[in-house]
Design a protein around this motif. Sequence first.
Motif, PDB file in Angstrom:
ATOM      1  N   PRO A  82     -22.839 -16.098  -1.067  1.00  0.00           N
ATOM      2  CA  PRO A  82     -23.615 -14.854  -0.944  1.00  0.00           C
ATOM      3  C   PRO A  82     -23.346 -14.124   0.373  1.00  0.00           C
ATOM      4  N   TYR A  83     -23.145 -14.889   1.436  1.00  0.00           N
ATOM      5  CA  TYR A  83     -22.824 -14.288   2.740  1.00  0.00           C
ATOM      6  C   TYR A  83     -21.499 -13.537   2.673  1.00  0.00           C
ATOM      7  N   LEU A  84     -20.471 -14.162   2.101  1.00  0.00           N
ATOM      8  CA  LEU A  84     -19.155 -13.522   2.027  1.00  0.00           C
ATOM      9  C   LEU A  84     -19.188 -12.254   1.177  1.00  0.00           C
ATOM     10  N   ARG A  85     -20.052 -12.221   0.195  1.00  0.00           N
ATOM     11  CA  ARG A  85     -20.178 -11.003  -0.624  1.00  0.00           C
ATOM     12  C   ARG A  85     -20.956  -9.918   0.097  1.00  0.00           C
ATOM     13  N   SER A  86     -21.886 -10.329   0.965  1.00  0.00           N
ATOM     14  CA  SER A  86     -22.805  -9.379   1.587  1.00  0.00           C
ATOM     15  C   SER A  86     -22.199  -8.636   2.778  1.00  0.00           C
ATOM     16  N   VAL A  87     -21.443  -9.347   3.607  1.00  0.00           N
ATOM     17  CA  VAL A  87     -21.008  -8.757   4.880  1.00  0.00           C
ATOM     18  C   VAL A  87     -20.122  -7.527   4.692  1.00  0.00           C
ATOM     19  N   ASP A 147     -32.570  -6.794   5.678  1.00  0.00           N
ATOM     20  CA  ASP A 147     -31.609  -6.398   4.650  1.00  0.00           C
ATOM     21  C   ASP A 147     -30.730  -5.296   5.237  1.00  0.00           C
ATOM     22  N   ILE A 148     -29.809  -4.774   4.436  1.00  0.00           N
ATOM     23  CA  ILE A 148     -28.851  -3.806   4.968  1.00  0.00           C
ATOM     24  C   ILE A 148     -29.540  -2.531   5.435  1.00  0.00           C
ATOM     25  N   GLN A 167     -25.893  -7.766  12.177  1.00  0.00           N
ATOM     26  CA  GLN A 167     -26.185  -8.888  11.289  1.00  0.00           C
ATOM     27  C   GLN A 167     -27.290  -8.444  10.333  1.00  0.00           C
ATOM     28  N   SER A 168     -27.285  -8.977   9.139  1.00  0.00           N
ATOM     29  CA  SER A 168     -28.382  -8.655   8.216  1.00  0.00           C
ATOM     30  C   SER A 168     -28.736  -9.874   7.384  1.00  0.00           C
ATOM     31  N   GLY A 169     -29.961  -9.849   6.853  1.00  0.00           N
ATOM     32  CA  GLY A 169     -30.375 -10.896   5.947  1.00  0.00           C
ATOM     33  C   GLY A 169     -29.549 -10.874   4.668  1.00  0.00           C
TER      34      GLY A 169
END
Length: 402
Positions: free
Chosen positions: A185-190, A127-128, A149-151
């Motif tokens: 979810p990836y686009l929101r997380s990065v 995670d972050i 990179q993160s989960g």
Amino acid sequence: MKITNGYVNITSPGRNFITLKIETDEGIYGLGDGTLNGRELAVASYLTDHVIPCLIGRDPFQTEDIWQYLYRGPYWRRGPVTMSAIGAVDMALWDIKGKALNTPVYNLLGGKSRDGVLVYCHAFGKDIDAALEDVAHHKNLGYRAIRVQSGIAGLKSTYGVAKGPGRYEPAERGLPSEYEWETEPYLRSVPKLFARVREAFGEDLYLLHDCHHRLTPIEAARLGKELEPFHLFWIEDPTPAELQEGFRTIREHTTTPLAVGEVFNSLWDAHDLIRNQWIDYIRATLTHAGGFTPMKKLADFAELYHVKTGCHGATDLSPVCMAAALHFDTAIHNFGIQEHMPHTDETDAVFPHQYYFKDGYMYPGDAPGLGVDLDEALAAKYPYQRAYLPVNRKIDGTLTDW
């Protein structure tokens, strides 16, 4: 001087490597890396059955002619297996040249253009918060450039993040495993990830991120635009590059620098990307793109369009390729950055080498040739083991890019 013999060494000190050894009548030999992750034996067969017999009796100094012979002669051109085999030959011949002339290969490519080679490492976390801890760890090791990179919440696994403790190695023993993927979810997380990294570490670190071909051009454009406040060094492989024009869409929507090319094996894979200035960094490798001979041409072509190099340097390439890359990086003018994933202690023992890391930079050493060797007795203790990269499916079951 004439080539008298050549043979392939297959070893697996933690992961599989294909090494070509070319011998001459003057007792000088050269090494080349032909490793192709998940398809290693195909390259070994190509070399043993089709290439090595054609090399016997040739002058190893004739690198240009031999390269053209192996590329144009068979009629069937390009492809990762063919080009990895040619890359191994070319690398080994330049190693022989350097040893015969008692000079490092970088001197044969024009001499030093820089004192050290800036490298980037890989930091990751489930995670972050865990990713931030790993960034701090690599910063303390002396790295000035860090890929992060993160989960992603809700996904069991994702690219660039180890499943358990220890180093990240994507190739897995046995048949391919399957990962799951969902883009939104990836686009929101990065962007949240890099906001936290900049908040914690400031602006001094060079930050990079790998999308691993998973986005459409417009999705990549959105990500690049949202990452602009965090001043990334680049986003890597934002979309598959078979359709080179797709990068025009990304370029028109963001000023975040773009890097691509670790799966390329020819200048033609990047021709439009470079001449249209749709990318900023070309990431082709000396192994998969055919060796020093074509890579020097690729770099010279890229320089005309303000594109720099950023050669792939993961552990799916052996220390032979890492040594070659550092000589190439040291010599060319439009070098940008070099990927660095340290090999395991077992791999380093099998491939003793002169190159080294210090304070964020790597150095090829000043030994003649490439400055790397192969301990064949030790290599024999690590037999080949079948291994594959994973495949990737969206949550609804659709196969997508890994």
